[in-house]
Structures are given as C-alpha cells and as structure tokens.
Design an enzyme around this catalytic site. Structure first.
Site, PDB file in Angstrom:
ATOM      1  CB  SER A   1      -1.483  -6.990  -1.717  1.00  0.00           C
ATOM      2  OG  SER A   1      -2.824  -6.608  -1.957  1.00  0.00           O
TER       3      SER A   1
ATOM      4  CE1 TYR B   1     -12.414  -0.194 -15.201  1.00  0.00           C
ATOM      5  CE2 TYR B   1     -12.575   2.029 -14.352  1.00  0.00           C
ATOM      6  CZ  TYR B   1     -12.878   1.094 -15.326  1.00  0.00           C
ATOM      7  OH  TYR B   1     -13.627   1.454 -16.413  1.00  0.00           O
TER       8      TYR B   1
END
Length: 264
Positions: A111, A121
């Site tokens: 990623s 978050y």
C-alpha cells in the site's frame, strides 16, 4: 476463498461460468488465510492437482476506520492476523515447493500508505500494511539464493472498485469514538472525499490487476522489485525509491549485494 459452499457459493458459480464462457482453467478452492489447517489443505490440493505453484500473490486484507485509540488491542491483533500473519501461513505452505524447484514468484500487494501520505483514522490498517511490506523486503533477500523472485506491488488509495471501504470495520470502544467525533466531526468522510477527489476520473482499480498480470508474464529474472500504481501520487514512490536505494547500498557495504539478484 472462504465459505465456498456457503455465503461465497455465488462467487464460485460466477468463476465457473467465466471459465466456461472464456475457455480458461479457473478453479475456486476453499482457503481461509486465518487458519493454518485450511491453508495447508488448500495448498496440498493445488500441488496434488497441478504439480506445483508458480506464482503466489498476497492480496488478502481488511481495513478498519476510526480513531486508533478507540480500537481494542484485540481488534488490532485480528487485523494484523488477516493482513500480516496470513502471509506467513501461506508462505510456509507454498515456499518449500518453490525453493526445492529453484524457481517461483511471490507478489506482495502492499500500500502507498506504507511510505506515502497517511491521513488519520486509518492507522491500524496502515500499521498492518507496513508490517507486511517489511516482511516482503526481508523475504526478498532470503529467497534470492533459492531462485525465488519477489515483486512488491504498491497501489494507491483507490476509493472505488473494491470492497475495502464498504466492508471496513469500526472501533469497539464507541465511547472513545464519540469523544473524538466531537472534536473531529465528520473527519472520516472528509478524508474519503479528499482521497476520491485526488484520483483522476479514468483511474480504475483494474490498473493494479493489469500490472500484476504484466509482472507474472515477464520472463524470470526480469520482474521488478517494486512498482507503484498510484494515480493520486501521495509521495510513496519518491520515499520508496530512497529507501530501496539505501537498502541496496547497505547490502553492498556489508558484502551481501548478491542477495539483490535472484540466483538461477
């Protein structure tokens, strides 16, 4: 996939229909990456049916969203189990065959969050992907003398075309989550909207699968060590280039630069 005779039976039928329509050999096999017993049984079945495994793609993953303090340690452990420990279970089942044949390809779907922009978050997911990426880097060197190649594919924050955000988990500690929401009202929606706005309209998640197919089709010895598919350009490629260069230079300094090239 999991639950091939249960909730995922429609996906199994869809795969079989696709195989029949396009004349390809596509088979669905029961495999739960969170269970070593399930992994071992699936790999044994594939090797019995096909004789070997040429390519292993680590693509299993789960996402959670919310303030990191609101997640329990057990939730983080569960996420780490799916996103990181699963790769170790599958590797221990697949790699012996690849090593003993002296060939194979392991593709890790990482990623851009590992080294690029990291909005708030999403911390548990980011931490797990960073752990998986670190495993991939070390495995690359340890498999080189066995003739097994490593490619790390780094997608950006694709916000559509996958179930990542749609199926994401939430914190178990709702009291702490509520406290954060009072101070950071609507932050997750803002993050999602901003990430989506960064992506060009024509950027489709199939760019990732196309790149994986391209890598698999390349001749052995010509597969890239790391590639980025990040239309939003969050900076991950720039940082990764530095980190990978430093790795190469350090290996040379300690006399292990032969581990940067797969041995035949």
């Amino acid at each position: 996939m999991r639950a091939t005779t249960g909730r995922n039976a429609p996906q199994v039928r869809a795969a079989a229909d696709y195989a029949k329509e396009y004349g390809v050999d596509l088979r669905s096999i029961e495999l739960d990456v969170s269970s070593q017993e399930s992994v071992d049984a699936a790999i044994a079945q594939i090797e019995a049916d096909c004789g070997r495994i040429d390519v292993l793609i680590h693509n299993a993953g789960h996402m959670v969203v919310g303030p990191v303090e609101a997640f329990t340690p057990e939730q983080l452990a569960e996420l780490y189990d799916v996103n990181v420990l699963s790769t170790q279970r599958v590797n221990r089942a697949v790699l012996p065959g690849m090593r003993h044949r002296g060939q194979g390809l392991v593709i890790w779907v990482s990623s851009s969050s590992v080294k690029g922009g990291t909005p708030p978050y999403l911390a548990p997911y980011f931490a797990a992907k960073a752990g998986m990426d670190s495993l991939a880097v070390s495995y690359s060197a340890e498999l080189a003398r066995w003739g097994v190649e490593t490619s790390i594919v780094v997608p950006g924050s694709f916000t559509s075309g996958t179930n990542h955000f749609a199926h994401s988990g939430r914190p178990a500690d709702t009291d702490v989550e509520t406290e954060y929401e009072a101070r950071y009202t609507g932050l997750m929606d803002q993050v999602s909207q901003k990430l989506a706005a960064l992506f060009p309209a024509e950027a489709d998640v199939s760019l990732v699968s196309d790149e994986i197919a391209r890598i698999v089709a390349l001749p052995p010895g010509q597969r890239p060590y790391r590639v980025h598919i990040d239309p939003a350009n969050d900076g991950s490629e720039e940082v990764s280039n530095v980190a990978d260069r430093v790795r190469r230079e350090f290996y040379a300094r300690i006399g292990l630069d032969d581990l940067l090239t797969v041995h035949k």
